[in-house]
Enzyme design. Sequence first.
Site, PDB file in Angstrom:
ATOM      1  N   LYS A 136       0.865  -1.186   0.000  1.00 56.34           N
ATOM      2  CA  LYS A 136       0.000   0.000   0.000  1.00 56.34           C
ATOM      3  C   LYS A 136       0.890   1.220   0.000  1.00 56.34           C
ATOM      4  CE  LYS A 136      -3.986   2.059   0.539  1.00 56.34           C
ATOM      5  NZ  LYS A 136      -3.785   2.680  -0.780  1.00 56.34           N
TER       6      LYS A 136
ATOM      7  N   GLN B  80       7.205   4.119   3.876  1.00 55.07           N
ATOM      8  CA  GLN B  80       5.812   3.659   3.923  1.00 55.07           C
ATOM      9  C   GLN B  80       5.660   2.370   4.740  1.00 55.07           C
ATOM     10  OE1 GLN B  80       3.686   5.646   1.567  1.00 55.07           O
ATOM     11  NE2 GLN B  80       2.100   4.945   2.964  1.00 55.07           N
TER      12      GLN B  80
ATOM     13  N   LYS C  22       5.443   3.561   8.380  1.00 60.27           N
ATOM     14  CA  LYS C  22       4.241   4.392   8.546  1.00 60.27           C
ATOM     15  C   LYS C  22       2.996   3.508   8.588  1.00 60.27           C
ATOM     16  CE  LYS C  22       4.005   7.775   5.696  1.00 60.27           C
ATOM     17  NZ  LYS C  22       3.716   8.796   4.688  1.00 60.27           N
TER      18      LYS C  22
ATOM     19  N   LYS D 106       5.429   2.103  -3.134  1.00 58.63           N
ATOM     20  CA  LYS D 106       5.297   3.440  -3.727  1.00 58.63           C
ATOM     21  C   LYS D 106       5.494   3.301  -5.218  1.00 58.63           C
ATOM     22  CE  LYS D 106       4.533   7.722  -2.457  1.00 58.63           C
ATOM     23  NZ  LYS D 106       3.739   8.249  -1.350  1.00 58.63           N
TER      24      LYS D 106
ATOM     25  N   GLY E 149      -3.072   8.217  -4.182  1.00 59.40           N
ATOM     26  CA  GLY E 149      -2.488   9.434  -4.748  1.00 59.40           C
ATOM     27  C   GLY E 149      -1.253   9.890  -3.976  1.00 59.40           C
ATOM     28  N   ASP E 150      -0.559  10.848  -4.535  1.00 56.49           N
ATOM     29  CA  ASP E 150       0.558  11.543  -3.871  1.00 56.49           C
ATOM     30  C   ASP E 150       0.753  12.813  -4.699  1.00 56.49           C
ATOM     31  OD1 ASP E 150       2.807  11.296  -1.769  1.00 56.49           O
ATOM     32  OD2 ASP E 150       3.988  11.680  -3.554  1.00 56.49           O
TER      33      ASP E 150
ATOM     34  N   THR F 166      -4.886  13.502   5.355  1.00 55.78           N
ATOM     35  CA  THR F 166      -3.470  13.718   5.677  1.00 55.78           C
ATOM     36  C   THR F 166      -3.295  15.048   6.414  1.00 55.78           C
ATOM     37  OG1 THR F 166      -2.916  12.470   3.700  1.00 55.78           O
ATOM     38  CG2 THR F 166      -1.133  13.700   4.725  1.00 55.78           C
TER      39      THR F 166
ATOM     40  N   ASN G  53      -2.989  19.179  -1.793  1.00 60.98           N
ATOM     41  CA  ASN G  53      -3.948  18.479  -0.943  1.00 60.98           C
ATOM     42  C   ASN G  53      -3.609  18.587   0.547  1.00 60.98           C
ATOM     43  OD1 ASN G  53      -4.296  15.572   0.503  1.00 60.98           O
ATOM     44  ND2 ASN G  53      -6.108  16.108  -0.666  1.00 60.98           N
TER      45      ASN G  53
HETATM   46  P1  NDP Z   1       0.029  17.917  -4.268  1.00 61.20           P
HETATM   47  O1  NDP Z   1       0.506  17.546  -5.614  1.00 61.20           O
HETATM   48  O2  NDP Z   1      -1.436  18.045  -4.028  1.00 61.20           O
HETATM   49  O3  NDP Z   1       0.712  19.264  -3.768  1.00 61.20           O
HETATM   50  C1  NDP Z   1       2.095  19.375  -3.675  1.00 61.20           C
HETATM   51  C2  NDP Z   1       2.436  20.797  -3.294  1.00 61.20           C
HETATM   52  O4  NDP Z   1       3.824  20.868  -2.996  1.00 61.20           O
HETATM   53  C3  NDP Z   1       2.189  21.780  -4.419  1.00 61.20           C
HETATM   54  O5  NDP Z   1       1.904  23.035  -3.871  1.00 61.20           O
HETATM   55  C4  NDP Z   1       3.536  21.777  -5.140  1.00 61.20           C
HETATM   56  O6  NDP Z   1       3.815  22.960  -5.880  1.00 61.20           O
HETATM   57  C5  NDP Z   1       4.497  21.687  -3.972  1.00 61.20           C
HETATM   58  N1  NDP Z   1       5.726  21.025  -4.416  1.00 61.20           N
HETATM   59  C6  NDP Z   1       5.851  19.789  -4.965  1.00 61.20           C
HETATM   60  N2  NDP Z   1       7.122  19.524  -5.288  1.00 61.20           N
HETATM   61  C7  NDP Z   1       7.819  20.628  -4.940  1.00 61.20           C
HETATM   62  C8  NDP Z   1       9.186  20.977  -5.018  1.00 61.20           C
HETATM   63  N3  NDP Z   1      10.091  20.128  -5.523  1.00 61.20           N
HETATM   64  N4  NDP Z   1       9.553  22.209  -4.550  1.00 61.20           N
HETATM   65  C9  NDP Z   1       8.638  23.071  -4.038  1.00 61.20           C
HETATM   66  N5  NDP Z   1       7.318  22.786  -3.947  1.00 61.20           N
HETATM   67  C10 NDP Z   1       6.928  21.591  -4.383  1.00 61.20           C
HETATM   68  O7  NDP Z   1       0.658  16.792  -3.282  1.00 61.20           O
HETATM   69  P2  NDP Z   1       0.234  16.410  -1.799  1.00 61.20           P
HETATM   70  O8  NDP Z   1      -0.289  17.591  -1.075  1.00 61.20           O
HETATM   71  O9  NDP Z   1      -0.576  15.177  -1.859  1.00 61.20           O
HETATM   72  O10 NDP Z   1       1.652  15.975  -1.186  1.00 61.20           O
HETATM   73  C11 NDP Z   1       2.508  16.878  -0.465  1.00 61.20           C
HETATM   74  C12 NDP Z   1       3.459  16.084   0.407  1.00 61.20           C
HETATM   75  O11 NDP Z   1       2.699  15.283   1.337  1.00 61.20           O
HETATM   76  C13 NDP Z   1       4.368  15.100  -0.326  1.00 61.20           C
HETATM   77  O12 NDP Z   1       5.604  15.014   0.359  1.00 61.20           O
HETATM   78  C14 NDP Z   1       3.632  13.789  -0.180  1.00 61.20           C
HETATM   79  O13 NDP Z   1       4.489  12.674  -0.302  1.00 61.20           O
HETATM   80  C15 NDP Z   1       3.101  13.932   1.241  1.00 61.20           C
HETATM   81  N6  NDP Z   1       1.981  13.060   1.597  1.00 61.20           N
HETATM   82  C16 NDP Z   1       0.808  13.108   0.896  1.00 61.20           C
HETATM   83  C17 NDP Z   1      -0.232  12.291   1.267  1.00 61.20           C
HETATM   84  C18 NDP Z   1      -1.566  12.379   0.620  1.00 61.20           C
HETATM   85  O14 NDP Z   1      -2.496  11.768   1.126  1.00 61.20           O
HETATM   86  N7  NDP Z   1      -1.745  13.130  -0.449  1.00 61.20           N
HETATM   87  C19 NDP Z   1      -0.090  11.306   2.351  1.00 61.20           C
HETATM   88  C20 NDP Z   1       1.163  11.404   3.069  1.00 61.20           C
HETATM   89  C21 NDP Z   1       2.154  12.239   2.672  1.00 61.20           C
HETATM   90  P3  NDP Z   1       3.728  22.905  -7.487  1.00 61.20           P
HETATM   91  O15 NDP Z   1       2.269  22.876  -7.804  1.00 61.20           O
HETATM   92  O16 NDP Z   1       4.421  24.145  -7.939  1.00 61.20           O
HETATM   93  O17 NDP Z   1       4.451  21.649  -7.918  1.00 61.20           O
END
Ligand code: NDP
Length: 447
Positions: free
Chosen positions: A91, A112, A115, A127, A166-167, A210, A241
């Site tokens: 997962k 993961q 976690k 992943k 998703g991620d 999250t 997200n």
């Molecule tokens: P989204 O794609 O919804 O959002 C990601 C955000 O982070 C965007 O604002 C994006 O900006 C920014 N971002 C991504 N890469 C970079 C980078 N290299 N430098 C600067 N800003 C960056 O993803 P999520 O919100 O789902 O995920 C965010 C984090 O949370 C990740 O680390 C993910 O692994 C972690 N996570 C997510 C979960 C989930 O349920 N979604 C669960 C557990 C952890 P831009 O649009 O400009 O790329």
Amino acid sequence: MSMELIHETLATVKRRNPNEPEFLQAATEVLESIEPAIRRHKKYRDARILERLVEPERQIIFRVPWIDDRGQVQVNRGFRIQFNSAIGPYKGGLRFHPTVCASILKFLGFEQIFKNSLTTLPMGGAKGGSDFDPKGKSDQEVMRFCQSFMTELFRHIGPDTDVPAGDIGVGAREVGYLYGQYKRLRNEFTGVLTGKGLQWGGSLIRTEATGYGAVYFAQEMLKTRGESMEGKVCVVSGSGNVAQYTIEKLNQLGARAVTMSDSNGFIHDPDGIDEEKLAWTMDLKNVRRGRIKEYADKFKARYYEGATPWSIKCDCAFPSATQNEITGQDARTMLENGCYLVSEGANMPTDPDGVHIFLSKKILYGPGKAANAGGVATSGLEMSQNSMRLSWSREEVDRKLHQIMITIHQNAFNTAKEYGLPGNLVAGANIAGFTKVADAMVDQGLI
Ligand code: NDP
């Protein structure tokens, strides 16, 4: 002796994977912090659990050809790293981002494992993803890419085998296209992905989980000092997200979120990103797919191009963008500015220097694998509802999520104490997550 074993194992990881710095970083952080458990339990040393743990059970790498809107053939690379299935089906999320490579997905898949173990639900670690960049692509292009990606992935996954989610870059739209293609190929309507739409098998609260979970975890850390979230000034990075629902929950609890960012820069709104501004941002990011700079124009906030928000004074920080976004220097600046709580919504957002600083200054520091586990925990709840063919109410899922976050905090907190490292939630979370998986591996023989 146990530290020697750990360093030998890490040397092997480095030799076998010379171009994988993120994976080595994650493996080093986990292995060094579980040393007290390796020292205490001879059975783990005898069964060579560490050496087995750092090698994924299976890695799948595949070609993803698709046609863009100009009729040109494009080729991306797809991955699924099935890291460990000792305590349940694989997962973990799918990430679509140009930086995606084996190193990043192996670090994420490795994290993961622990976690998922911490959530108390039966899920192994995995992943996957692609170096495809959904930014600037039309919905049609994203659909064609997702269909091609799933045309290979479908043979490696299944509701009792591997359940992706998703991620970064994979939200409701992408999960929809991926699910549709899986269903066509298998002729089965089954819970093979989580984060599904509410009309077709998704769980209430999964979208929020999250971010909400990272705030619930922060509440638990504050409780150990007799404090609450009320009135706290919070710096949040990202605007996807996790960031969006972190801010929603902070608002509900009377805290004030003052920043958001994307890969171009960050906005600072000292008045706070209230419900109305957040709703506007959700439309900007999830529907119009615009840049965070537009927030500054709309609400007269300040925009800082090419910078991260860690220089802004705050009580609490919620990194919610990506790995290694807080450096040692950022960590020092945050502490000088009075920040005393960090709850990681993102995975491994703090670099090793930064983690060292947070731990040595004994601030309330919740590492990603504990603080952001609410997402995968609620995915686990989505799987349960799919298997039972029923849907729980919003209140029920939220209550279960909240309880899981309380339990994860307690487990990490108590384990840290039990192993002589009180308050160190990095060690507590790693050891608690590790021992459950290690015991399962010992029980199941040479897997
Ligand atoms: P989204 O794609 O919804 O959002 C990601 C955000 O982070 C965007 O604002 C994006 O900006 C920014 N971002 C991504 N890469 C970079 C980078 N290299 N430098 C600067 N800003 C960056 O993803 P999520 O919100 O789902 O995920 C965010 C984090 O949370 C990740 O680390 C993910 O692994 C972690 N996570 C997510 C979960 C989930 O349920 N979604 C669960 C557990 C952890 P831009 O649009 O400009 O790329």
